[in-house]
Design a protein around this motif. Structure first.
Motif, mmCIF file in Angstrom:
data_model
loop_
_atom_site.group_PDB
_atom_site.id
_atom_site.type_symbol
_atom_site.label_atom_id
_atom_site.label_comp_id
_atom_site.label_asym_id
_atom_site.label_seq_id
_atom_site.Cartn_x
_atom_site.Cartn_y
_atom_site.Cartn_z
ATOM 1 N N GLN A 167 0.837 -1.198 0.000
ATOM 2 C CA GLN A 167 0.000 0.000 0.000
ATOM 3 C C GLN A 167 0.876 1.254 0.000
ATOM 4 N N ILE A 191 0.586 4.250 1.130
ATOM 5 C CA ILE A 191 0.694 5.038 2.356
ATOM 6 C C ILE A 191 1.739 4.451 3.296
ATOM 7 N N ILE A 192 1.800 3.101 3.348
ATOM 8 C CA ILE A 192 2.715 2.482 4.303
ATOM 9 C C ILE A 192 4.107 2.320 3.668
ATOM 10 N N LEU A 200 5.681 5.654 3.929
ATOM 11 C CA LEU A 200 6.029 5.893 5.334
ATOM 12 C C LEU A 200 7.413 5.307 5.617
ATOM 13 N N ALA A 201 7.641 4.086 5.100
ATOM 14 C CA ALA A 201 8.916 3.403 5.332
ATOM 15 C C ALA A 201 10.042 4.060 4.540
ATOM 16 N N THR A 202 9.819 4.309 3.228
ATOM 17 C CA THR A 202 10.896 4.923 2.450
ATOM 18 C C THR A 202 11.186 6.322 2.982
ATOM 19 N N ALA A 248 11.258 7.204 6.049
ATOM 20 C CA ALA A 248 12.224 7.024 7.145
ATOM 21 C C ALA A 248 13.621 6.821 6.579
ATOM 22 N N VAL A 249 13.717 6.035 5.478
ATOM 23 C CA VAL A 249 15.032 5.797 4.873
ATOM 24 C C VAL A 249 15.618 7.115 4.348
ATOM 25 N N ILE A 298 -0.676 17.490 2.193
ATOM 26 C CA ILE A 298 -1.972 16.805 2.093
ATOM 27 C C ILE A 298 -3.101 17.822 2.257
ATOM 28 N N LEU A 332 -9.171 12.967 -2.102
ATOM 29 C CA LEU A 332 -8.193 12.002 -1.591
ATOM 30 C C LEU A 332 -8.495 10.599 -2.092
ATOM 31 N N ILE A 355 -7.852 6.432 9.671
ATOM 32 C CA ILE A 355 -6.587 6.597 10.368
ATOM 33 C C ILE A 355 -6.745 7.766 11.328
ATOM 34 N N LEU A 397 -4.600 10.697 12.906
ATOM 35 C CA LEU A 397 -3.333 11.420 12.991
ATOM 36 C C LEU A 397 -3.311 12.373 14.181
ATOM 37 N N MET A 433 -7.905 11.222 7.249
ATOM 38 C CA MET A 433 -6.533 11.707 7.105
ATOM 39 C C MET A 433 -6.444 13.210 7.362
ATOM 40 N N LEU A 443 3.886 7.438 14.128
ATOM 41 C CA LEU A 443 4.300 6.540 13.052
ATOM 42 C C LEU A 443 4.638 5.143 13.563
ATOM 43 N N ILE A 453 1.406 3.161 13.920
ATOM 44 C CA ILE A 453 0.864 2.694 12.632
ATOM 45 C C ILE A 453 1.724 1.539 12.120
ATOM 46 N N ALA A 454 3.040 1.699 12.225
ATOM 47 C CA ALA A 454 3.940 0.647 11.741
ATOM 48 C C ALA A 454 3.708 -0.655 12.490
ATOM 49 N N VAL A 483 0.594 -2.369 11.250
ATOM 50 C CA VAL A 483 0.730 -2.923 9.897
ATOM 51 C C VAL A 483 1.695 -4.110 9.883
ATOM 52 N N ILE A 536 -3.825 -2.127 5.989
ATOM 53 C CA ILE A 536 -3.980 -0.676 6.172
ATOM 54 C C ILE A 536 -5.288 -0.201 5.547
ATOM 55 N N LEU A 537 -5.871 -1.007 4.651
ATOM 56 C CA LEU A 537 -7.156 -0.634 4.047
ATOM 57 C C LEU A 537 -8.331 -1.161 4.856
ATOM 58 N N GLY A 539 13.060 1.945 8.381
ATOM 59 C CA GLY A 539 12.310 1.939 7.126
ATOM 60 C C GLY A 539 12.486 0.641 6.372
ATOM 61 N N ILE A 579 10.429 -2.256 7.851
ATOM 62 C CA ILE A 579 9.000 -2.210 7.501
ATOM 63 C C ILE A 579 8.803 -2.715 6.070
#
Lengths: 370, 319
Positions: A145, A147-148, A151-153, A155-156, A296, A306, B74, B76, B124, B249, B252-253, B256, B262-263, B301, B304
């Motif tokens: 997905q 959104i997730i 979120l991870a990239t 952080a990278v 957003i 959205l 979600i 926030l 969101m 975050l 959420i992580a 997941v 997440i949907l 990252g 995940i």
């Protein structure tokens, strides 16, 4: 003819509202400002708007394909950190070296001078686009997905930015900083074109701020052609009905990758400008988060759904400008800085809630659960 | 347990893999500490309990976040709901501190729920706005400085003290976990939550008051965040600016990584629990290794993405 106009307005009600809202707010702002309607005020506003406007455009493209990109702020920050090494403008170039796990690797010297700066800009924008491309590949081929995954990239990318700039620092060429963050006249004077900006034909446009020109150029030369290309149309199609787009033989994989790549490119533009404007690179995690969230908000205020499929990056630019003008007002009306976050939040909530009042007119409740 | 059988259900696979990954983290961390310091702190119960005590706050936030993610929304607004609850609890003080703190979370959750369920604003953006408002209210309330008020004895006792050698925070986390598990698996509310997450229109046609359930989920998430805030204030003896920022975050992580979609509509609470433990242990191993913040973010990252590539992949769109 009039019917056509009415239909067009109804189809683009979101963007029309954003443009009207911005126009009214900005007019009031200039009327209230002691130096309103002057080039100086315009230049200052342009500098403050540009980065967020780019991030709003960046966010729009994946949102149109009904995927959110939570890494735009991180990409912006990372590109800014790269820029603070590559755009120093030192005459004999900048030596680059990599210290990782105690290892010292010399990476040669990055060229200096004008050609070095131009190359540096290209490298920075390419870095942004590459980050977006990686996002797109993970979303499409990893089938995670958006959104997730972002979120991870994100952080990278923030990690890479922190690695480059553990503490704020670096340097940007002063001429570049001056040329990009002032009016066209100052730009011409710095790069020595049009008789240093004194040419008589140039005078009527010399007051326009460079960031506005850049914004219009990027919108016209990147966004509009993309919007009209097959890939651009495919992005909209994926956002409104992915299954139907697939059955129609549209290149949905390529469209998604293109959407994220373009987002990375726009975010890179924003990061590059922010670095040039602040003359430094700063791996500021809260700032990156704030820019992502504001992007957003800009997209929504600019009339893009959205859920995907409808809207435009141009609307998001106006959404970003509305958000920024609201904070300009705090300065004019001397609202205590402590109350500013409260007003920002209330205005955002009010804007989206008023936009949502249409649900009260819906007769069939089932229509709400699209 | 299905982990013994060869064919794992779609919901069990992530949990099993995440649990295996926890073992990998523990083994890798132990090898590192053994080679470098000649000791194995990661295997000592005291150290693990201490890490879990810190993880309890994240675990409680994640439990609430899961309720909201399961209905495909979600929240926030968690960071400043958490901070606001902590700040209000410490500034009220006395026996009313905890009820007032939780009341803040309930109120925020109610506002979120009404905005999302009845006004149909995307969660969101609505919860983002509520977060900004809460931050504004708290900045105005505290003047932007660290509040001078202190946590009450009861808050400190719940978050910081130990009973029979086990941190009290773990008991609170366990109570929340049992409650969420019962709600999700044994009550009509739980069935409705999964139904809404799968297809809200279908749930509505089946006679579920989907909007009321949505509000309830947001209220639960708000209360969970507030509870974590009250405990965190007890643990650090005071509330402070931005105390909730580090929880959005990761929560959420954790949800997941634990296999919740997440949907919405799919996922088990046990997975969220394991996801929290995984994140907490990963953090503690990285801090033992003296990893700089840059490396932490990158590894965080990559983990995940890796976990999701292993089991979180969506289906190919073919029609």
């Amino acid at each position: 003819m009039l019917d056509d106009v009415a239909i067009r307005i109804r189809q683009n009600i979101g963007i029309v509202t954003a443009v009207l809202l911005f126009s009214i707010l900005y007019l009031l702002y200039n009327l209230a400002h002691p130096k309103g309607f002057s080039s100086a005020v315009l230049v200052q506003n342009g500098d403050e708007i540009f980065a967020l406007a780019m991030l709003a455009m960046a966010q729009t493209v994946p949102v149109l394909a009904s995927g959110l990109d939570l890494s735009v702020g991180a990409v912006m920050t990372m590109v800014g950190c790269f820029a603070s090494y590559l755009l120093t403008g030192a005459v004999d170039g900048t030596p680059l070296h990599l210290d990782i796990f105690g290892l010292q690797l010399g990476l040669g010297t990055f060229p200096g001078g004008i050609s070095g700066i131009l190359l540096g800009i290209v490298v920075c924008l390419a870095t942004g686009a590459l980050a977006g491309f990686i996002n797109g590949c993970i979303v499409v081929y990893g089938r995670i997905q958006p959104i997730i995954a972002t979120l991870a990239t994100g952080a990278v990318y923030i990690g890479i930015a922190l690695f480059l700039r553990p503490t704020p620092g670096g340097k940007i060429d002063e001429d570049l900083n001056w040329a990009m963050t002032n009016s066209l006249g100052d730009f011409a004077a710095t790069v020595h074109i049009f008789d240093d900006g004194a040419a008589s034909w140039f005078a009527p446009v010399a007051w326009i701020p460079v960031p506005f020109v850049l914004l219009v150029l990027i919108a016209l030369l990147v966004w509009v052609p993309f919007r009209r290309s097959v890939l651009g149309r495919a992005v909209y199609a994926v956002g409104s009905a992915e299954g139907a787009a697939y059955m129609s033989g549209l290149p949905i994989d390529r469209a998604k990758i293109a959407a994220f790549t373009l987002a990375g490119f726009f975010a890179g533009c924003g990061g590059l400008f922010l670095a040039i404007q602040t003359s430094s690179g700063n791996a500021d995690i809260p700032q990156a988060g704030a820019y992502t969230l504001n992007s957003i908000a800009s997209v929504v205020i600019g009339g893009t759904s959205l859920l995907g499929g409808t809207g435009s990056a141009i609307g998001s630019i106006f959404g970003a400008m509305v958000l920024r003008v609201i904070s300009f007002f705090f300065r004019i009306f001397d609202i205590a800085p402590l109350l500013q976050p409260l007003f920002e939040g209330l205005i955002l909530l009010a804007a989206v809630s008023i936009g949502a009042l249409g649900v009260l007119r819906v007769k069939n409740t089932l229509e709400l659960f699209r | 347990m299905s982990s013994a059988s060869l064919s794992l259900s779609r919901d069990d696979r992530p949990i099993l893999i995440a649990a295996l990954f926890i073992l990998v983290i523990l083994v890798a961390g132990t090898i590192y500490t053994f080679a470098r310091f000649g000791s194995a702190p990661l295997l000592s119960p005291t150290y693990l309990l201490q890490q879990l005590q810190i993880g309890a706050f994240l675990g409680i936030v994640a439990a609430g976040m899961m309720m909201v993610i399961l209905i495909a929304q979600i929240d926030l607004s968690v960071p400043w709901t958490l901070a606001a609850a902590a700040m209000m609890a410490t500034s009220i003080g006395g026996p009313l501190a905890i009820p007032v703190g939780l009341g803040v979370g309930l109120l925020v959750g109610l506002i979120n729920g009404i905005g999302v369920a009845y006004l149909r604003v995307p969660s969101m953006i609505f919860t983002l706005g509520v977060n900004a408002v809460m931050r504004g209210l708290m900045v105005a309330h505290t003047g932007g400085y660290a509040p001078q008020t202190a946590a009450t004895d009861l808050m400190r006792m719940l978050a910081g003290d130990r009973t029979l050698g086990i941190p009290n925070a773990l008991f609170v986390w366990a109570a929340v976990s049992v409650l969420v598990t019962i709600v999700l698996q044994r009550t009509a509310l739980g069935r409705y939550v999964y139904a809404i997450g799968n297809k809200e229109a279908a749930a509505y046609l089946a006679g579920v008051d989907t909007r009321r359930i949505t509000v309830i989920c947001f209220v639960l998430c708000g209360v969970a965040a507030a509870l974590a805030g009250v405990l965190l204030a007890g643990y650090s003896t005071k509330a402070y600016q931005g105390m909730g920022d580090a929880y959005l975050l990761p929560s959420i992580a954790a949800v997941v990584i634990g296999g919740t979609n997440i949907l919405g509509g799919r996922g088990r609470y046990l997975g969220t629990l394991i996801g929290v433990v995984l994140i907490v242990l990963l953090n503690s191993v990285l801090s033992i290794m003296d990893m700089p913040e840059a490396g932490r973010q990158v590894i965080y990252g990559l983990v995940i993405i890796f976990m999701l590539l292993v089991y979180g992949r969506g289906e190919r769109v073919t029609s």
